[in-house]
Write an enzyme that holds these catalytic residues in place. Structure first.
Site, PDB file in Angstrom:
ATOM      1  N   GLY A  46       0.840  -1.195   0.000  1.00 15.45           N
ATOM      2  CA  GLY A  46       0.000   0.000   0.000  1.00 15.45           C
ATOM      3  C   GLY A  46       0.873   1.243   0.000  1.00 15.45           C
ATOM      4  O   GLY A  46       0.517   2.268  -0.566  1.00 15.45           O
ATOM      5  N   HIS A  47       2.011   1.146   0.638  1.00 14.41           N
ATOM      6  CA  HIS A  47       3.011   2.220   0.583  1.00 14.41           C
ATOM      7  C   HIS A  47       4.276   1.605   0.006  1.00 14.41           C
ATOM      8  O   HIS A  47       4.968   0.841   0.657  1.00 14.41           O
ATOM      9  CB  HIS A  47       3.270   2.796   1.974  1.00 14.41           C
ATOM     10  CG  HIS A  47       4.020   4.100   1.966  1.00 14.41           C
ATOM     11  ND1 HIS A  47       5.155   4.326   1.200  1.00 14.41           N
ATOM     12  CD2 HIS A  47       3.789   5.272   2.621  1.00 14.41           C
ATOM     13  CE1 HIS A  47       5.579   5.557   1.392  1.00 14.41           C
ATOM     14  NE2 HIS A  47       4.773   6.150   2.239  1.00 14.41           N
ATOM     15  N   CYS A  70       8.139  11.014   9.543  1.00 14.76           N
ATOM     16  CA  CYS A  70       8.892  10.437   8.435  1.00 14.76           C
ATOM     17  C   CYS A  70       9.987  11.363   7.946  1.00 14.76           C
ATOM     18  O   CYS A  70      11.062  10.916   7.570  1.00 14.76           O
ATOM     19  CB  CYS A  70       7.955  10.082   7.293  1.00 14.76           C
ATOM     20  SG  CYS A  70       6.850  11.411   6.817  1.00 14.76           S
ATOM     21  N   CYS A  71       9.712  12.675   7.928  1.00 12.51           N
ATOM     22  CA  CYS A  71      10.674  13.594   7.315  1.00 12.51           C
ATOM     23  C   CYS A  71      11.954  13.714   8.137  1.00 12.51           C
ATOM     24  O   CYS A  71      13.049  13.570   7.579  1.00 12.51           O
ATOM     25  CB  CYS A  71      10.036  14.951   7.061  1.00 12.51           C
ATOM     26  SG  CYS A  71       8.569  14.866   6.009  1.00 12.51           S
ATOM     27  N   GLU A 103      -1.910  13.963   0.667  1.00 15.00           N
ATOM     28  CA  GLU A 103      -0.487  14.321   0.437  1.00 15.00           C
ATOM     29  C   GLU A 103      -0.111  14.019  -1.004  1.00 15.00           C
ATOM     30  O   GLU A 103       0.911  13.418  -1.285  1.00 15.00           O
ATOM     31  CB  GLU A 103       0.411  13.531   1.394  1.00 15.00           C
ATOM     32  CG  GLU A 103       0.034  13.687   2.862  1.00 15.00           C
ATOM     33  CD  GLU A 103       0.987  12.990   3.830  1.00 15.00           C
ATOM     34  OE1 GLU A 103       1.371  11.848   3.533  1.00 15.00           O
ATOM     35  OE2 GLU A 103       1.347  13.581   4.849  1.00 15.00           O
ATOM     36  N   GLU A 120       5.719  17.883   0.573  1.00 12.29           N
ATOM     37  CA  GLU A 120       6.348  17.230   1.720  1.00 12.29           C
ATOM     38  C   GLU A 120       7.854  17.039   1.507  1.00 12.29           C
ATOM     39  O   GLU A 120       8.292  16.699   0.409  1.00 12.29           O
ATOM     40  CB  GLU A 120       5.660  15.864   1.926  1.00 12.29           C
ATOM     41  CG  GLU A 120       6.158  15.142   3.154  1.00 12.29           C
ATOM     42  CD  GLU A 120       5.471  13.780   3.335  1.00 12.29           C
ATOM     43  OE1 GLU A 120       4.364  13.574   2.792  1.00 12.29           O
ATOM     44  OE2 GLU A 120       6.060  12.933   4.025  1.00 12.29           O
ATOM     45  N   CYS A 140       9.748  14.651   2.437  1.00  9.32           N
ATOM     46  CA  CYS A 140      10.028  13.279   1.997  1.00  9.32           C
ATOM     47  C   CYS A 140       9.774  13.090   0.507  1.00  9.32           C
ATOM     48  O   CYS A 140      10.409  12.244  -0.130  1.00  9.32           O
ATOM     49  CB  CYS A 140       9.167  12.277   2.768  1.00  9.32           C
ATOM     50  SG  CYS A 140       9.752  11.951   4.436  1.00  9.32           S
ATOM     51  N   HIS A 186      -0.408   9.750  -3.731  1.00  8.09           N
ATOM     52  CA  HIS A 186       0.515  10.119  -2.655  1.00  8.09           C
ATOM     53  C   HIS A 186       1.928  10.270  -3.215  1.00  8.09           C
ATOM     54  O   HIS A 186       2.487   9.337  -3.788  1.00  8.09           O
ATOM     55  CB  HIS A 186       0.459   9.021  -1.592  1.00  8.09           C
ATOM     56  CG  HIS A 186       1.197   9.323  -0.344  1.00  8.09           C
ATOM     57  ND1 HIS A 186       2.492   8.927  -0.137  1.00  8.09           N
ATOM     58  CD2 HIS A 186       0.810   9.964   0.777  1.00  8.09           C
ATOM     59  CE1 HIS A 186       2.880   9.311   1.070  1.00  8.09           C
ATOM     60  NE2 HIS A 186       1.867   9.943   1.651  1.00  8.09           N
TER      61      HIS A 186
END
Lengths: 626, 626
Positions: free
Chosen positions: B177-178, B393-394, B301, B317, B319, B249
């Protein structure tokens, strides 16, 4: 001698815009809203037979939705008497009245869903707000039918509220989390002749924001954490008299300020009136879209900072424009100053009527000033007109706003008429001493270069004040064909024994204006908005193709006025010469070469009518060459 | 002969910008991130002793956060060998490895919080994503230490994943999914020499978006309603080879495309490479901010529509810029095309490094391109640099991104060096046949008008390719002091027996460029962005006062380069002449009079450094006179 809105029955609008909306309301908006209220359970909730586990639990603000529809029905009944509609209205009134509790309380949610929480969380719930709208509906019902049933019911409710709230020992020192009841209580005082109701409104206003802060105490009691600026969001961060900036939830603010103006007027409270003036100034010269939209941020539906007016990410709730219109109406009738009339006509022709489709059954909750192909930024809300909303305050607000349009256009006093917006209409206004001022206004305002008020019958010793809008270009006024001077007050004011056939004319050069924003409004810098009279214009992709950001409008030019394609008869479009830019290097998103320009025609239509010809892009602020 | 990133140890950066960030990472970003991971429970979660009712339940993406920190520690260890740091790293590795289940599975959340849901909701959970980051960390640990412990652990996990997923009967036909594991599996294949891991990555890529759609089936199984466009949000709306627009995303997209490029390269898949090229083109020429930011909308996002790049409401973002950089790096090393190097340097000097403060302990998650006084539109996120985020995450991504900066600047092949960004550095690159290419780059790129590579030792039959950026103004190249021609490929490419002291120079006129966006980018129309080389500039209120929308920049002028006040030594500001506009009628928000202009000085600083001198307003796109 203070001004009042004209009695609803005394004016018949004949213009192509406001009268259309007034008629649309009775024919379409109200029946449609009743249907949606019925389907969603908003009507049945007054039966008080909801039980836990059943669907359609009455929501904290549902009472207000149906109340606004009932108010609209009553107002419309005054304009269009009908036994059938009267019967329907009375049946709904019976239902609502039947929900009153023995102590006078009347709220469906807090009677059946969480009775234990009555008055316990004013900071977030809507009890007093719902009460206010029910009171307004009751007053309208009384005015329309003469029946006291609903009025007395709501007076009992107000009596009960007065027994609960106040500075006296043993009473709650609270006030509404969502203001509205203040202005409603003033109406109730007028209708019942009982000043105790406006006293209660005065209490709510005076108590608001006093220290210790009531909402903070409520939060403490409920062990919830007070969100930052929460009391400011509810205009309760300090006493209202100390407030000079319009803050917080814009609809709440508009209703509060309206109530403050009512109290300032009734109690000859110069300090409070000064506060109202300062707040109006702060809104209109710092925090209002050129369309009249207010409350630029979805976060809390609220005012943010001076000059923070993003166009593609505007919020500008329809209800907030309606609320501002109500505030301006009070200020106009108290002060007689023409700037308030100017704001009203801006709202009537732009901000406050953009939210309703010409079908009467589709609405904007949020009023964008710029829409590209981007999906709506504001989550569940849409940039297309929608049939209804979970929080459907705006559609139901139109039910009761549209029948009142003539009361914004015309004010009266016992001995005369004030024409705030010289829109085509037939007037038959009763004055004191049994006189009647009968007059006709013609000229297709705001779209023609002359407008005229003509007396249809003799009327001795009466005053007529006709507004001369500040935006008129080189206006000339005539009385019975002779030029008369125009002073800087914004009004032509005549007291005389009027004769049948007397007439007042104002003529001017009808031409579009280029409006520039203070360049601190980031999104508007370097751009112009076109206006024709009070009508703010917008370019729409239906007329101009997509990519409206590529259009450039030289401000020094003669604009052409043409009938607007695909819009109601009488709608005028503005045609201009301009340029369309394209990237210098095709396929390059960024380049050191400046974009290329080719001449093109730019067509603008009234902003309030955008989104009536299918999905489209739109922008109010057009890149300018100046 | 394909290109690879240079071995980390072969380059020592000496410039003032990239080397600063690389050093900052080891000194500050990594220790700080370990501390925050520890405080928030992200480290302890690997003990697997969490029980229901306890605080700090391991979150579905926590493993990835700590994995990125571990990867960063390992990379930093290669740059700065240290027994102490090695010991600390090994202890953490032991802890992580101890969390592996007997079947090879390794995920803290799905081991202790909801073990029953392993692999059950790939569309929303992050199992394969976390696995990917752990694999990357394991590879880095292996490269840094030679220890196979973590690598073997993750190979076992990959073996287990390969036994679960695939097209064979009895296997789940799912995919992440990611995305992220695809590129990680390729690294694992390289480190282990086992192609089965890249085969698994290929499976994930080939299977993605096939019909019937796996995510739709998962939704059906869980009786959840599929949100509109959900599969598109995850780049799974159709097979990846059929995708030509960057959707959904943005971070997911960047990692997926990086994995696709890896697979295209390894399997000589021309069709897949073509897809990668089209997607890169779509991003960079339609959907990317001038800073390199991507994913313009907070809603998901994600990418929205072509040219939808709002500045004051950007998302971009941090990331996502890092992910795009990784994608461009693969494309550069596969194709050798200089445009990919150009994107990399844009990210390194602007988009991908704007998100980290010069302290190394404050971060932007969202990168605005314009900030006024407005409160941050994006809810919980802030327009000020923040110490950490719930979804962090960043910050953790910087831990592992910054030590790799030299690997973006330099590529290599067995017989030579490619200088993608001719930044000051000392290079000692081992070539095949036991040769070493030893060279020094000087010139203070990108801030000086000459940069030079000098050979420090003899090196027979080697190639040096030095990029000649397309933005250089009138570049001239020299080899050992003699002018040599520059072709249009973007590279100066020499194969020869190099002698100690040989040198290649490129000189150019160092001057700022005015960048224009395609005017279909609504927010940029009529504006310019200033760039000096790859450095995108911004005006900040610290230098220019508030109300940056009132500034007007004539594009035809000679700009001045001056040291930037209050920013790290070596930072160059651009000084320009311009105008400041103010409302023609003071106190009027809207007026028919055009704003007044007074001359002023405009100072721009590198965008990536904004927000390092206290709270401020900022804008990249400045209103232009052209």
């Amino acid at each position: 001698m203070k001004l009042q809105p004209v009695p609803l029955k005394s004016v018949k609008l004949h213009d192509h815009y406001l009268s259309f909306l007034t008629e649309l309301c009775g024919e379409s908006v109200i029946p449609y809203s009743i249907k949606r209220c019925d389907e969603t359970g908003r009507i049945a909730s007054f039966k008080l037979d909801w039980k836990p586990g059943m669907p359609n639990a009455p929501h904290v603000f549902w009472d207000s939705d149906f109340a606004k529809v009932l108010e609209g029905m009553a107002l419309d009944l005054m304009l269009h008497p009908s036994d059938e509609r009267r019967k329907e209205l009375d049946e709904y009134v019976d239902l609502v009245v039947s929900a009153q509790q023995p102590d006078g309380y009347l709220n469906t949610h807090f009677t059946v869903v969480e009775p234990e929480n009555r008055w316990s969380q004013l900071f977030v719930n809507h009890e007093l707000y719902c009460a206010g709208h029910l009171m307004e509906a009751a007053v309208a019902h009384f005015r329309a039918t003469g029946s006291r049933k609903f009025l007395d019911c709501m007076a009992r409710y107000a009596d009960y509220i007065a027994s609960v709230f106040g500075t006296e020992d043993g009473k709650l020192k609270g006030y509404p989390g969502h203001e509205e009841i203040e202005l409603a209580l003033c109406k109730l005082a007028d209708a019942t002749g009982n000043r105790k109701y406006s006293d209660l409104a005065k209490y709510f206003i005076d108590q608001r924001g006093q220290s210790p802060n009531y909402f903070e105490m409520e939060f403490k009691r409920s062990n919830a954490q007070l969100p930052p600026n929460y009391t400011m969001d509810l205009q309760a961060h300090k006493p209202v008299r100390e407030q000079r900036e319009a803050v917080g939830h814009a609809v709440r603010a508009g209703y509060l300020y309206t109530g403050m103006a009512e109290i300032a007027d009734r109690y000859n409270d110069a300090e409070l009136l000064e506060t109202c003036k300062a707040l109006f100034e702060n809104i209109t010269e710092r925090r209002m879209y050129v369309t009249g939209g207010i409350g630029s941020s979805i976060s809390g539906e609220k005012f943010t900072e001076d000059f923070d007016l993003p166009n593609a990410f505007s919020y500008a709730e329809s209800c907030a424009s309606i609320a501002l219109c109500l505030f301006a109406q009070r200020m106009l009738n108290i002060t007689g100053e023409s700037k308030y009339a100017e704001l009203i006509e801006l709202e009537l022709y732009s901000g406050a009527t953009a939210g309703i489709a010409r079908t009467g059954t589709e609405f904007f909750y949020v009023n964008l000033l710029e829409k590209d192909k981007r999906p709506m930024a504001w989550g569940h809300l849409s940039a297309e007109r929608q049939p209804w909303f979970d929080c459907s305050c705006c559609p139901t607000n139109y039910c009761r706003f549209l029948p009142q349009l003539s009361q914004f256009a015309f004010s009266c006093k016992p001995d005369g008429l004030q024409i705030n917006i010289p829109v085509d209409a037939a007037i038959e206004l009763p004055l004191e001493g049994g006189r009647t001022l009968k007059a006709t206004i013609t000229g297709n305002y705001p779209y023609a270069n002359t407008f005229r008020v003509t007396l249809d019958e003799d009327c001795p010793d009466a005053e007529i004040a006709m507004r001369v809008p500040s935006w008129l270009c080189n206006p000339i006024a005539w009385f019975n064909g002779k030029i008369v001077p125009i002073d800087r007050s914004g009004w032509l004011r005549y007291r005389r024994d009027w004769r049948k056939g007397d007439f007042l004319d104002v003529s001017h050069e009808l031409k579009p204006r280029c409006l520039f924003a203070d360049p601190r409004v980031s999104d508007d810098a370097g751009k112009v908005a076109l206006a024709l009279g009070p009508v703010i214009y917008a370019v729409e992709s239906v007329d101009n193709g997509d990519d409206l950001s590529t259009l450039l409008l030289p401000v020094n030019q003669e604009f052409e006025l043409v009938p607007a394609a695909g819009l109601p008869n009488g709608t005028i479009a503005i045609k201009a010469s301009g340029y369309r830019e394209s990237a210098a290097v095709s396929g390059k998103l960024y380049s050191t070469a400046r974009p290329q320009r080719v001449p093109c025609t730019i067509t603008a239509i009234p902003y309030a009518l955008w989104g009536n010809r299918g999905p489209s892009s739109m922008r109010v602020w057009i890149r300018a060459l100046y």
